[in-house]
Scaffold this active site. Structure first.
Site, PDB file in Angstrom:
ATOM      1  N   SER A 121     -53.533  27.295 -77.484  1.00 17.45           N
ATOM      2  CA  SER A 121     -53.187  26.052 -78.153  1.00 17.45           C
ATOM      3  C   SER A 121     -53.740  25.211 -78.632  1.00 17.45           C
ATOM      4  O   SER A 121     -53.871  24.718 -78.138  1.00 17.45           O
ATOM      5  CB  SER A 121     -51.085  25.681 -77.929  1.00 17.45           C
ATOM      6  OG  SER A 121     -51.284  24.141 -78.776  1.00 17.45           O
TER       7      SER A 121
ATOM      8  N   HIS B 139     -52.633  30.225 -81.085  1.00 20.64           N
ATOM      9  CA  HIS B 139     -51.446  29.205 -81.072  1.00 20.64           C
ATOM     10  C   HIS B 139     -51.013  27.832 -82.221  1.00 20.64           C
ATOM     11  O   HIS B 139     -52.226  27.084 -82.204  1.00 20.64           O
ATOM     12  CB  HIS B 139     -50.995  28.907 -80.531  1.00 20.64           C
ATOM     13  CG  HIS B 139     -49.432  28.675 -80.325  1.00 20.64           C
ATOM     14  ND1 HIS B 139     -48.333  28.970 -80.925  1.00 20.64           N
ATOM     15  CD2 HIS B 139     -48.532  26.585 -80.351  1.00 20.64           C
ATOM     16  CE1 HIS B 139     -46.979  28.862 -80.895  1.00 20.64           C
ATOM     17  NE2 HIS B 139     -47.687  27.390 -80.656  1.00 20.64           N
TER      18      HIS B 139
ATOM     19  N   ASP C 144     -50.291  24.524 -84.476  1.00 20.32           N
ATOM     20  CA  ASP C 144     -48.637  24.041 -84.004  1.00 20.32           C
ATOM     21  C   ASP C 144     -49.062  22.862 -85.611  1.00 20.32           C
ATOM     22  O   ASP C 144     -49.945  22.455 -85.568  1.00 20.32           O
ATOM     23  CB  ASP C 144     -48.952  23.044 -83.078  1.00 20.32           C
ATOM     24  CG  ASP C 144     -48.405  23.593 -82.007  1.00 20.32           C
ATOM     25  OD1 ASP C 144     -47.205  24.306 -81.785  1.00 20.32           O
ATOM     26  OD2 ASP C 144     -49.011  23.206 -80.670  1.00 20.32           O
TER      27      ASP C 144
ATOM     28  N   MET D 235     -46.907  20.024 -87.536  1.00 20.48           N
ATOM     29  CA  MET D 235     -45.877  18.717 -87.115  1.00 20.48           C
ATOM     30  C   MET D 235     -46.303  18.336 -88.836  1.00 20.48           C
ATOM     31  O   MET D 235     -46.902  18.171 -88.982  1.00 20.48           O
ATOM     32  CB  MET D 235     -46.310  18.023 -86.309  1.00 20.48           C
ATOM     33  CG  MET D 235     -46.738  19.299 -84.988  1.00 20.48           C
ATOM     34  SD  MET D 235     -46.437  17.633 -83.485  1.00 20.48           S
ATOM     35  CE  MET D 235     -47.430  18.946 -81.750  1.00 20.48           C
TER      36      MET D 235
ATOM     37  N   HIS E 293     -47.226  28.116 -85.455  1.00 17.75           N
ATOM     38  CA  HIS E 293     -45.680  27.740 -85.020  1.00 17.75           C
ATOM     39  C   HIS E 293     -44.946  26.389 -86.188  1.00 17.75           C
ATOM     40  O   HIS E 293     -46.205  25.377 -85.451  1.00 17.75           O
ATOM     41  CB  HIS E 293     -45.882  26.928 -83.554  1.00 17.75           C
ATOM     42  CG  HIS E 293     -44.189  26.468 -83.190  1.00 17.75           C
ATOM     43  ND1 HIS E 293     -44.369  25.609 -81.978  1.00 17.75           N
ATOM     44  CD2 HIS E 293     -43.226  25.920 -83.663  1.00 17.75           C
ATOM     45  CE1 HIS E 293     -42.718  25.030 -81.749  1.00 17.75           C
ATOM     46  NE2 HIS E 293     -42.574  25.454 -82.542  1.00 17.75           N
TER      47      HIS E 293
ATOM     48  N   MET F 153     -43.620  23.573 -86.912  1.00 19.01           N
ATOM     49  CA  MET F 153     -42.226  21.798 -86.427  1.00 19.01           C
ATOM     50  C   MET F 153     -42.065  21.060 -87.363  1.00 19.01           C
ATOM     51  O   MET F 153     -42.896  20.283 -87.318  1.00 19.01           O
ATOM     52  CB  MET F 153     -42.739  21.504 -85.116  1.00 19.01           C
ATOM     53  CG  MET F 153     -42.330  22.201 -83.979  1.00 19.01           C
ATOM     54  SD  MET F 153     -43.335  21.629 -82.456  1.00 19.01           S
ATOM     55  CE  MET F 153     -44.903  21.723 -82.879  1.00 19.01           C
TER      56      MET F 153
ATOM     57  N   MET G  38     -38.786  26.867 -75.909  1.00 19.58           N
ATOM     58  CA  MET G  38     -40.033  25.935 -75.704  1.00 19.58           C
ATOM     59  C   MET G  38     -38.967  25.425 -74.440  1.00 19.58           C
ATOM     60  O   MET G  38     -37.937  25.192 -74.361  1.00 19.58           O
ATOM     61  CB  MET G  38     -38.595  24.502 -76.663  1.00 19.58           C
ATOM     62  CG  MET G  38     -39.555  24.227 -78.311  1.00 19.58           C
ATOM     63  SD  MET G  38     -41.142  24.696 -78.474  1.00 19.58           S
ATOM     64  CE  MET G  38     -42.233  23.238 -77.622  1.00 19.58           C
TER      65      MET G  38
ATOM     66  N   ASP H 121     -43.860  27.512 -75.011  1.00 24.34           N
ATOM     67  CA  ASP H 121     -44.358  26.701 -75.421  1.00 24.34           C
ATOM     68  C   ASP H 121     -44.427  25.576 -74.759  1.00 24.34           C
ATOM     69  O   ASP H 121     -42.910  24.968 -74.499  1.00 24.34           O
ATOM     70  CB  ASP H 121     -44.309  26.693 -76.544  1.00 24.34           C
ATOM     71  CG  ASP H 121     -45.399  25.969 -77.132  1.00 24.34           C
ATOM     72  OD1 ASP H 121     -46.032  25.612 -75.892  1.00 24.34           O
ATOM     73  OD2 ASP H 121     -45.243  25.269 -78.434  1.00 24.34           O
TER      74      ASP H 121
END
Length: 219
Positions: free
Chosen positions: A7, A32, A34, A36, A65, A67, A136, A174
């Protein structure tokens, strides 16, 4: 097959390109990323411009991913930016089918994620339509948290449901993975392991090789 997905949330943004090259040289096949929005989760992180820029320089598998609230608004755009797999949160939308369809039609694999407090039963109706379930193992939004042991049983339940239906669906986890506890989610049924701090703190190449050796041993 067991897979390590480093990540970049834990990477040094000043040296991001160089550190991704180190990850690749070490043999990792996934990255990975993320995303957000500061609404669904408290933090704000990488967005589409970063993904697009990275895609121009590497062909590593982008495990993105998101979010973000109402992911159906942007799901296809993340694919256009270069995502190979887009995972969204079940809790972030009432339009789950629309989000799945948008990702699939844009040409990427589909993942669906649940937070630690969401029961496994909530994701079961969607198993036939996704390529991966992300469980998660910390509250989403921040890196460097401790693995929540209460989530291990959820991993077992998701894997058991997939096996019962005879599906080929990956189970990703994760949050809070270290060299000391990585075997816990693997033994529970996870086969895609996200690791941030465990990869990017210290010698990146050695960390990746060590974690991948542990993952391979459990395959």
């Amino acid at each position: 097959m067991n897979i390590l997905s480093p990540s970049i949330l834990a990477a040094d943004c000043w040296q991001l390109g160089q550190q991704i090259e180190q990850v690749q040289r070490s043999g990792a096949k996934y990255l990975h990323i993320d995303v957000m929005d500061g609404i669904f989760v408290p933090s704000i992180s990488f967005g589409m411009p970063v993904i697009s820029s990275l895609r121009k320089r590497t062909d590593i598998f982008f495990d993105v991913h998101i979010m973000i609230r109402e992911p159906e608004r942007y799901a296809a755009q993340f694919v256009e930016c270069g995502a190979d797999l887009v995972t969204f949160h079940l809790e972030a939308t009432e339009r789950i089918q629309e989000t799945i369809d948008a990702i699939r039609q844009a040409g990427a694999k589909v993942g669906i994620s649940i937070k630690p407090g969401t029961p496994v039963e909530a994701v079961l109706p969607w198993l036939e339509q996704v390529d991966m379930v992300l469980v998660m193992t910390v509250e989403p939004g921040f890196g460097g948290q401790k693995y929540m042991d209460t989530c291990t049983e959820k991993i077992r339940q998701v894997r058991a449901a997939i096996a019962e239906k005879g599906l080929r669906v990956d189970v990703e986890i994760d949050g809070g993975v270290t060299a000391e506890n990585i075997t816990v989610p693997l033994e529970a049924g996870a086969n895609v392991i996200v690791a941030g701090s465990a990869v990017f703190r210290g010698d990146i190449e050695e960390n990746v090789k060590m974690l991948m050796a542990q993952i391979s041993h459990k395959s």
